[in-house]
Each structure stands twice: as structure tokens, then as C-alpha cells.
Design a protein around this motif. Sequence first.
Motif, PDB file in Angstrom:
ATOM      1  N   GLN A 179       0.833  -1.209   0.000  1.00  0.00           N
ATOM      2  CA  GLN A 179       0.000   0.000   0.000  1.00  0.00           C
ATOM      3  C   GLN A 179       0.874   1.269   0.000  1.00  0.00           C
ATOM      4  O   GLN A 179       0.569   2.247  -0.679  1.00  0.00           O
ATOM      5  CB  GLN A 179      -0.867  -0.013   1.257  1.00  0.00           C
ATOM      6  CG  GLN A 179      -2.248   0.520   1.026  1.00  0.00           C
ATOM      7  CD  GLN A 179      -3.163   0.031   2.152  1.00  0.00           C
ATOM      8  OE1 GLN A 179      -3.274  -1.162   2.387  1.00  0.00           O
ATOM      9  NE2 GLN A 179      -3.771   0.965   2.855  1.00  0.00           N
ATOM     10  N   ILE A 180       1.937   1.227   0.771  1.00  0.00           N
ATOM     11  CA  ILE A 180       2.854   2.377   0.823  1.00  0.00           C
ATOM     12  C   ILE A 180       3.478   2.585  -0.561  1.00  0.00           C
ATOM     13  O   ILE A 180       3.525   3.707  -1.079  1.00  0.00           O
ATOM     14  CB  ILE A 180       3.967   2.148   1.879  1.00  0.00           C
ATOM     15  CG1 ILE A 180       3.336   2.053   3.264  1.00  0.00           C
ATOM     16  CG2 ILE A 180       5.030   3.239   1.817  1.00  0.00           C
ATOM     17  CD1 ILE A 180       4.323   1.705   4.371  1.00  0.00           C
ATOM     18  N   HIS A 181       3.911   1.479  -1.165  1.00  0.00           N
ATOM     19  CA  HIS A 181       4.521   1.567  -2.491  1.00  0.00           C
ATOM     20  C   HIS A 181       3.524   2.189  -3.480  1.00  0.00           C
ATOM     21  O   HIS A 181       3.876   3.092  -4.250  1.00  0.00           O
ATOM     22  CB  HIS A 181       4.950   0.167  -2.952  1.00  0.00           C
ATOM     23  CG  HIS A 181       5.558   0.154  -4.316  1.00  0.00           C
ATOM     24  ND1 HIS A 181       6.707   0.839  -4.634  1.00  0.00           N
ATOM     25  CD2 HIS A 181       5.167  -0.461  -5.475  1.00  0.00           C
ATOM     26  CE1 HIS A 181       7.003   0.650  -5.910  1.00  0.00           C
ATOM     27  NE2 HIS A 181       6.085  -0.128  -6.452  1.00  0.00           N
ATOM     28  N   ALA A 182       2.262   1.724  -3.415  1.00  0.00           N
ATOM     29  CA  ALA A 182       1.245   2.238  -4.344  1.00  0.00           C
ATOM     30  C   ALA A 182       1.034   3.741  -4.132  1.00  0.00           C
ATOM     31  O   ALA A 182       0.885   4.500  -5.101  1.00  0.00           O
ATOM     32  CB  ALA A 182      -0.065   1.475  -4.149  1.00  0.00           C
ATOM     33  N   GLN A 183       1.059   4.186  -2.881  1.00  0.00           N
ATOM     34  CA  GLN A 183       0.865   5.623  -2.615  1.00  0.00           C
ATOM     35  C   GLN A 183       2.011   6.450  -3.185  1.00  0.00           C
ATOM     36  O   GLN A 183       1.805   7.545  -3.701  1.00  0.00           O
ATOM     37  CB  GLN A 183       0.783   5.876  -1.106  1.00  0.00           C
ATOM     38  CG  GLN A 183      -0.606   5.637  -0.568  1.00  0.00           C
ATOM     39  CD  GLN A 183      -0.725   6.044   0.900  1.00  0.00           C
ATOM     40  OE1 GLN A 183       0.155   6.690   1.463  1.00  0.00           O
ATOM     41  NE2 GLN A 183      -1.815   5.642   1.507  1.00  0.00           N
ATOM     42  N   ILE A 184       3.220   5.910  -3.082  1.00  0.00           N
ATOM     43  CA  ILE A 184       4.375   6.648  -3.611  1.00  0.00           C
ATOM     44  C   ILE A 184       4.270   6.745  -5.135  1.00  0.00           C
ATOM     45  O   ILE A 184       4.453   7.823  -5.719  1.00  0.00           O
ATOM     46  CB  ILE A 184       5.695   5.958  -3.185  1.00  0.00           C
ATOM     47  CG1 ILE A 184       5.853   6.037  -1.662  1.00  0.00           C
ATOM     48  CG2 ILE A 184       6.887   6.585  -3.899  1.00  0.00           C
ATOM     49  CD1 ILE A 184       7.085   5.344  -1.100  1.00  0.00           C
ATOM     50  N   ILE A 185       3.927   5.625  -5.766  1.00  0.00           N
ATOM     51  CA  ILE A 185       3.809   5.617  -7.236  1.00  0.00           C
ATOM     52  C   ILE A 185       2.719   6.597  -7.684  1.00  0.00           C
ATOM     53  O   ILE A 185       2.884   7.342  -8.647  1.00  0.00           O
ATOM     54  CB  ILE A 185       3.508   4.172  -7.742  1.00  0.00           C
ATOM     55  CG1 ILE A 185       4.707   3.258  -7.474  1.00  0.00           C
ATOM     56  CG2 ILE A 185       3.099   4.162  -9.214  1.00  0.00           C
ATOM     57  CD1 ILE A 185       5.940   3.539  -8.321  1.00  0.00           C
ATOM     58  N   GLN A 186       1.631   6.608  -6.923  1.00  0.00           N
ATOM     59  CA  GLN A 186       0.522   7.510  -7.265  1.00  0.00           C
ATOM     60  C   GLN A 186       0.944   8.977  -7.133  1.00  0.00           C
ATOM     61  O   GLN A 186       0.631   9.808  -7.985  1.00  0.00           O
ATOM     62  CB  GLN A 186      -0.645   7.213  -6.326  1.00  0.00           C
ATOM     63  CG  GLN A 186      -1.950   7.735  -6.830  1.00  0.00           C
ATOM     64  CD  GLN A 186      -3.069   7.402  -5.846  1.00  0.00           C
ATOM     65  OE1 GLN A 186      -2.840   6.722  -4.831  1.00  0.00           O
ATOM     66  NE2 GLN A 186      -4.263   7.875  -6.118  1.00  0.00           N
ATOM     67  N   ALA A 187       1.678   9.271  -6.064  1.00  0.00           N
ATOM     68  CA  ALA A 187       2.141  10.659  -5.871  1.00  0.00           C
ATOM     69  C   ALA A 187       3.064  11.068  -7.025  1.00  0.00           C
ATOM     70  O   ALA A 187       2.992  12.194  -7.520  1.00  0.00           O
ATOM     71  CB  ALA A 187       2.887  10.774  -4.542  1.00  0.00           C
ATOM     72  N   LEU A 188       3.903  10.140  -7.480  1.00  0.00           N
ATOM     73  CA  LEU A 188       4.825  10.459  -8.576  1.00  0.00           C
ATOM     74  C   LEU A 188       4.081  10.649  -9.891  1.00  0.00           C
ATOM     75  O   LEU A 188       4.466  11.471 -10.714  1.00  0.00           O
ATOM     76  CB  LEU A 188       5.870   9.347  -8.736  1.00  0.00           C
ATOM     77  CG  LEU A 188       6.877   9.251  -7.592  1.00  0.00           C
ATOM     78  CD1 LEU A 188       7.753   8.017  -7.766  1.00  0.00           C
ATOM     79  CD2 LEU A 188       7.730  10.513  -7.523  1.00  0.00           C
ATOM     80  N   ALA A 189       2.989   9.895 -10.047  1.00  0.00           N
ATOM     81  CA  ALA A 189       2.234   9.955 -11.306  1.00  0.00           C
ATOM     82  C   ALA A 189       1.620  11.340 -11.515  1.00  0.00           C
ATOM     83  O   ALA A 189       1.512  11.818 -12.641  1.00  0.00           O
ATOM     84  CB  ALA A 189       1.154   8.892 -11.318  1.00  0.00           C
ATOM     85  N   VAL A 190       1.219  11.985 -10.395  1.00  0.00           N
ATOM     86  CA  VAL A 190       0.596  13.296 -10.548  1.00  0.00           C
ATOM     87  C   VAL A 190       1.612  14.431 -10.421  1.00  0.00           C
ATOM     88  O   VAL A 190       1.271  15.593 -10.547  1.00  0.00           O
ATOM     89  CB  VAL A 190      -0.557  13.520  -9.531  1.00  0.00           C
ATOM     90  CG1 VAL A 190      -1.688  12.554  -9.801  1.00  0.00           C
ATOM     91  CG2 VAL A 190      -0.073  13.399  -8.106  1.00  0.00           C
ATOM     92  N   ARG A 191       2.877  14.042 -10.181  1.00  0.00           N
ATOM     93  CA  ARG A 191       3.907  15.067 -10.012  1.00  0.00           C
ATOM     94  C   ARG A 191       4.732  15.151 -11.293  1.00  0.00           C
ATOM     95  O   ARG A 191       5.338  14.173 -11.697  1.00  0.00           O
ATOM     96  CB  ARG A 191       4.823  14.665  -8.849  1.00  0.00           C
ATOM     97  CG  ARG A 191       5.785  15.745  -8.492  1.00  0.00           C
ATOM     98  CD  ARG A 191       6.611  15.380  -7.272  1.00  0.00           C
ATOM     99  NE  ARG A 191       7.499  16.486  -7.006  1.00  0.00           N
ATOM    100  CZ  ARG A 191       7.189  17.518  -6.224  1.00  0.00           C
ATOM    101  NH1 ARG A 191       6.056  17.535  -5.607  1.00  0.00           N
ATOM    102  NH2 ARG A 191       8.026  18.523  -6.071  1.00  0.00           N
ATOM    103  N   PRO A 192       4.766  16.298 -11.933  1.00  0.00           N
ATOM    104  CA  PRO A 192       5.503  16.389 -13.192  1.00  0.00           C
ATOM    105  C   PRO A 192       7.011  16.246 -12.960  1.00  0.00           C
ATOM    106  O   PRO A 192       7.518  16.621 -11.912  1.00  0.00           O
ATOM    107  CB  PRO A 192       5.183  17.791 -13.703  1.00  0.00           C
ATOM    108  CG  PRO A 192       4.776  18.558 -12.496  1.00  0.00           C
ATOM    109  CD  PRO A 192       4.202  17.586 -11.514  1.00  0.00           C
ATOM    110  N   ASP A 193       7.714  15.707 -13.975  1.00  0.00           N
ATOM    111  CA  ASP A 193       9.186  15.703 -13.936  1.00  0.00           C
ATOM    112  C   ASP A 193       9.647  17.142 -14.003  1.00  0.00           C
ATOM    113  O   ASP A 193       8.986  17.980 -14.582  1.00  0.00           O
ATOM    114  CB  ASP A 193       9.750  14.962 -15.163  1.00  0.00           C
ATOM    115  CG  ASP A 193       9.758  13.467 -14.937  1.00  0.00           C
ATOM    116  OD1 ASP A 193       9.769  13.051 -13.771  1.00  0.00           O
ATOM    117  OD2 ASP A 193       9.742  12.737 -15.938  1.00  0.00           O
ATOM    118  N   ARG A 194      10.812  17.392 -13.404  1.00  0.00           N
ATOM    119  CA  ARG A 194      11.312  18.782 -13.461  1.00  0.00           C
ATOM    120  C   ARG A 194      12.380  18.893 -14.512  1.00  0.00           C
ATOM    121  O   ARG A 194      13.104  17.987 -14.717  1.00  0.00           O
ATOM    122  CB  ARG A 194      11.899  19.164 -12.123  1.00  0.00           C
ATOM    123  CG  ARG A 194      10.896  18.822 -11.082  1.00  0.00           C
ATOM    124  CD  ARG A 194      11.183  19.434  -9.781  1.00  0.00           C
ATOM    125  NE  ARG A 194       9.872  19.611  -9.152  1.00  0.00           N
ATOM    126  CZ  ARG A 194       9.657  20.455  -8.185  1.00  0.00           C
ATOM    127  NH1 ARG A 194      10.584  21.217  -7.772  1.00  0.00           N
ATOM    128  NH2 ARG A 194       8.478  20.568  -7.633  1.00  0.00           N
TER     129      ARG A 194
END
Length: 194
Positions: A179-194
Motif C-alpha cells: 500500500q505504501i509503495h502504491a501511494q508513492i507511485i501515485q504521488a509520482l504519477a501526478v507530479r511532473p518531472d522537473r
Amino acid sequence: MSPDPERRPQLLLIFGGPGAGKGTQASLLSQSLGVPHISSGELLREHQRHDTDNVMSSGELLPDDLVTRVVLARLEQPDAAQGAILDGFPRTVAQARALDSWLEQRGGAVRAAFYLDVPPEELVARIVSRREVSHRGDDNAAVAERRVDIFNREMPPILEHYATRGQLYRIDGAQPVDQIHAQIIQALAVRPDR
Ligand code: AMP
């Protein structure tokens, strides 16, 4: 010197007390994203000498210049050209500043920092129970409490350093691993690359 366009490392930072699950999450992320997992504790254990060994067994932090040199040298390796998952570094504001200037020189950035939040009593219990498999000298009750105290003292300014830049995500580290892993992946998905 302008940064090499092929080499703009994007880093993910995993924070949390000893036993919070940083290594587990960093390794899952490394598999999902195809960039190396770099653990300062592991690097330092490989470089171990008698003097560092004593400090590490006591749970105290090693000097900033030594740790920074070892971690930045690892980040210079070709497999980390696109980025890496950092576990256990930075642990002090001096280390965070050294990492900032290293990234600035290379046109890289911290993409996000994740803080795995686990209550102190739970951290000590986890460390003591993992001793059977880790065989680490610093995984015992007395040193565990000391490491948690050191963490509680050192971490707030580091979290603040990344929170003020809008890079910090707090994650409930008491949840199941996947679940923690999924939350991290989800946060990255909505965060644009810089
Ligand atoms: P860890 O495997 O991250 O729990 O680290 C084990 C030990 O290595 C710590 O208790 C410190 O003695 C040392 N260490 C690891 N990372 C750092 C760091 N960023 N700064 C200073 N000491 C560190």
C-alpha cells in the motif's frame, strides 16, 4: 561549465526512522523505476573501517564530509546518470546543502522526498525483531532507542528543508508494504518531472 544534457539526475529521497521501511520501499521503487537504490548505511558498511565501525555500532551519525563524499561518489557512477533512490541520505542540513549544490552543478533535481511516518515505539520493536535476519550489531534494543532519539533530533530540519520547497510527502509508514509503495507511485504519477 554547462551541465551535460544526458546527465540530469532526478532523485527520490526516502526518509524515516530506523526500521521505518526505507530500504524496502527504496528497493521496490528501484525495481519499478529502473534506477539504482543507494543506501548510505549500506555504502558505509562496505567502506567500514575500525573507527567508522565503532560509531555505527553506537548508533551515532558519521561525519558529514565522509558520508557526503561516499554518497556523491556513488551518484557519479554511470548507472545513476538518470537518477537514483536515496535511502538514509541526507540526514543533516549540511548533507542536504551538499546534495543541493551537487545537483545544481549537474542540472539535476530532487523529484520528491517521502517521509515514512512510524511511531517511535513501533520503530524500536521493528528493529529488535529484524535483528534475527539483519545480523547488524546496531539492531538491538539499547542502540535502537538511541538511533530513534538521534533520528528525532536530526530529522525535523531536514523535513523542513524539503517541505518548504514543496517536495515532501508524508506517508503513513504503519500501512502494509504494498500500500505504501502504491501511494508513492501515485504521488509520482501526478507530479511532473522537473
Ligand atoms: P542506516 O543503515 O541508514 O540505518 O545507517 C546505519 C548507520 O550508518 C547510522 O546509524 C550512521 O552511523 C551511519 N549513517 C548512515 N547514513 C548516514 C548519514 N547520511 N549521515 C551520517 N551517518 C550515516
